[in-house]
Design an enzyme around this catalytic site. Structure first.
Site, PDB file in Angstrom:
ATOM      1  N   HIS A   1      50.822 -28.299 -17.858  1.00 48.59           N
ATOM      2  CA  HIS A   1      50.556 -26.977 -18.030  1.00 48.59           C
ATOM      3  C   HIS A   1      49.643 -26.606 -16.715  1.00 48.59           C
ATOM      4  CE1 HIS A   1      48.641 -23.068 -19.735  1.00 48.59           C
ATOM      5  NE2 HIS A   1      49.770 -23.154 -20.550  1.00 48.59           N
TER       6      HIS A   1
ATOM      7  N   ASP B   1      45.407 -33.768 -22.680  1.00 48.39           N
ATOM      8  CA  ASP B   1      45.595 -32.421 -22.870  1.00 48.39           C
ATOM      9  C   ASP B   1      46.215 -32.255 -24.406  1.00 48.39           C
ATOM     10  OD1 ASP B   1      46.237 -29.828 -23.375  1.00 48.39           O
ATOM     11  OD2 ASP B   1      47.340 -29.479 -21.421  1.00 48.39           O
TER      12      ASP B   1
ATOM     13  N   GLN C   1      49.122 -29.109 -27.408  1.00 46.24           N
ATOM     14  CA  GLN C   1      50.522 -29.225 -28.365  1.00 46.24           C
ATOM     15  C   GLN C   1      50.394 -30.182 -29.161  1.00 46.24           C
ATOM     16  OE1 GLN C   1      52.408 -26.537 -28.338  1.00 46.24           O
ATOM     17  NE2 GLN C   1      51.587 -25.473 -26.666  1.00 46.24           N
TER      18      GLN C   1
HETATM   19  N1  PMP Z   1      48.029 -27.045 -22.139  1.00 46.13           N
HETATM   20  C1  PMP Z   1      49.028 -26.881 -22.801  1.00 46.13           C
HETATM   21  C2  PMP Z   1      49.913 -27.981 -23.027  1.00 46.13           C
HETATM   22  C3  PMP Z   1      49.269 -25.752 -23.518  1.00 46.13           C
HETATM   23  O1  PMP Z   1      50.594 -25.465 -24.129  1.00 46.13           O
HETATM   24  C4  PMP Z   1      48.506 -24.669 -23.319  1.00 46.13           C
HETATM   25  C5  PMP Z   1      48.510 -23.251 -24.455  1.00 46.13           C
HETATM   26  N2  PMP Z   1      49.909 -22.649 -23.850  1.00 46.13           N
HETATM   27  C6  PMP Z   1      47.177 -24.774 -22.674  1.00 46.13           C
HETATM   28  C7  PMP Z   1      47.138 -26.104 -22.095  1.00 46.13           C
HETATM   29  C8  PMP Z   1      46.147 -23.861 -22.563  1.00 46.13           C
HETATM   30  O2  PMP Z   1      45.623 -23.442 -23.780  1.00 46.13           O
HETATM   31  P1  PMP Z   1      44.584 -22.311 -23.952  1.00 46.13           P
HETATM   32  O3  PMP Z   1      45.450 -21.153 -23.555  1.00 46.13           O
HETATM   33  O4  PMP Z   1      44.495 -22.277 -25.672  1.00 46.13           O
HETATM   34  O5  PMP Z   1      43.306 -22.717 -23.476  1.00 46.13           O
END
Ligand code: PMP
Length: 408
Positions: free
Chosen positions: A125, A202, A205
């Site tokens: 991400h 991370d 998910q």
């Molecule tokens: N990493 C992954 C794999 C995600 O799916 C997300 C949210 N889509 C994030 C990081 C970022 O999370 P947040 O926007 O809640 O900080």
């Protein structure tokens, strides 16, 4: 002993928003990888906090301040228990993004030398790419990404081949938000440990779908967001090894993170408070703790098994839609169905699905390098949670057939 039946109707009844009409009809909420809906128990915990406990934490002696502090620090205990960690290992943040930035700036930045490498995967991400790029650029280091195979799984050999004496840090997504791929983090952590390289996982998910025992996992850091696990938005945490957190400098200055302040010099509070400057999101902490209680009451394994059944059924339904191509077919995969269609762009398909009450995400899902890897600008993504049912899948399939006809 037979396992109890998974009563999805009883679960759905606990989520008020699921009976909210959209476009005048039934909602099929399939955008859970973006954010999950909240059960009554979480809404009630947040409401109770504001009605009966609200005051600023840590600073006053009055009754309400004590209640607020007890609720807030009690939430830390609860969240720590979820990860089998100690309370001192839980740093509250606004979510995964802030937790990754904290590690990038406070842990990695002081260690990074020119020529060093931060090893990522091709399915990260943007939140797990850009913070590393920012510190790498400043220090003359670089970010390297391991290849992804055609089925959306990690090229593990390719990843291993990138490990070398310049690798200073490793960050990896546990479950891909775009494809659902579950990465082999155990093997990755073992390989990293053998070389003494710290690893961040991370978990944005994964925490609502897979059990995580942080000490047993052996990672150095894990990040998560409450809103992806039936909890409130804008809240999450960093789980870290104590020896790291104790040694890391603060990264935000302000109230609560200090021990003493004078104009000449200030000294820092201990971890985790050293990283929590300013009035925190008390209701967020309380809501997250309630969300974890809720997951536990249903059973994480039961939820995961239910989502897997729906993934198998949904994948079969989608395979019957002409011109639909699934992106991400890894064997080890969570409840995500990402696809493209020959009839039109993901955005147009999503717009038509919305007319039939189907909420999906369309776009690059904050994984532009992964989209480039698959040669598509965007996908349609349907993602599952504890409350989804067969009707949601049928509604998706029906709306996709309509979209095929309308766009043909
Ligand atoms: N990493 C992954 C794999 C995600 O799916 C997300 C949210 N889509 C994030 C990081 C970022 O999370 P947040 O926007 O809640 O900080």
């Amino acid at each position: 002993m037979s396992t109890p039946r998974y009563d999805v109707d009883a679960i759905r009844a606990q989520f008020p928003i699921l009976s909210e009409p959209v476009r005048g009809g039934r909602l099929a909420y399939l955008d859970n990888a973006a954010t999950t809906q909240k059960p009554d128990a979480v809404l009630a915990a947040i409401d109770d906090y504001y009605r009966h406990k609200n005051a600023n934490v840590h600073r006053a002696v009055h009754d309400l301040a004590e209640r607020a502090t007890t609720a807030y620090e009690g939430a830390r205990d609860r969240i720590a228990r979820w990860f089998h960690a100690a309370r001192e290992q839980i740093v509250f943040t606004r979510g995964t993004t802030e937790a990754i930035n904290l590690v990038a700036y406070s842990f990695l930045r002081p260690r990074l030398q020119p020529g060093d490498e931060v090893l990522l995967t091709g399915m990260e991400h943007h939140s797990n790419i850009v913070p590393w790029q920012l510190v790498a650029r400043e220090k003359g280091a670089r970010v390297v990404a391991a290849p992804v195979l055609d089925d959306g799984s990690l090229d593990f050999d390719g990843w291993t081949a990138l490990l070398n004496e310049r690798t200073r840090f490793i960050a990896v997504v546990h479950v891909s938000n775009s494809l659902g791929t579950v990465n082999p983090i155990d093997r990755m952590i073992a390989a990293a440990k053998a070389r003494g390289i710290p690893v961040l996982v991370d978990g944005a998910q994964s925490i609502a779908h897979l059990a995580i025992d942080f000490p047993a996992l052996g990672a150095d850091f894990l990040t998560c967001s409450a809103h992806k696990a039936y909890g409130p938005t804008g809240f999450g945490c960093l789980v870290g090894r104590r020896e790291h957190l104790d040694a890391m400098p603060p990264w935000h200055g302000g109230g609560d993170m200090i021990r003493t302040v004078s104009f000449e010099e200030s000294t820092w509070n201990e971890a985790p408070y050293r990283f929590e400057a300013g009035t925190p999101d008390m209701a967020g902490a309380v809501g997250f703790a309630a969300a974890l209680d809720w997951i536990e009451s249903v059973g994480l394994d039961a939820i995961a098994a239910h989502e897997h059944r729906l993934l198998v059924e949904g994948t079969a339904l989608l395979a019957d839609i002409p011109g639909l191509r699934m992106i991400g077919t890894a064997k080890n995969k969570g409840g995500v169905m990402s696809f493209v269609m020959t009839v039109g762009h993901a955005q147009d398909i999503g717009t038509i699905l919305d007319q039939y009450g189907v909420a999906v995400r369309t776009g690059h899902h904050c994984t532009m390098p992964l989209m480039a890897r698959f040669g598509v600008p965007a996908t349609v993504r349907a993602s599952l949670a504890a409350y989804n049912n067969r009707d949601d899948l049928d509604q998706l399939a029906m709306a996709l057939r309509k979209a095929s006809r309308l766009l043909a």
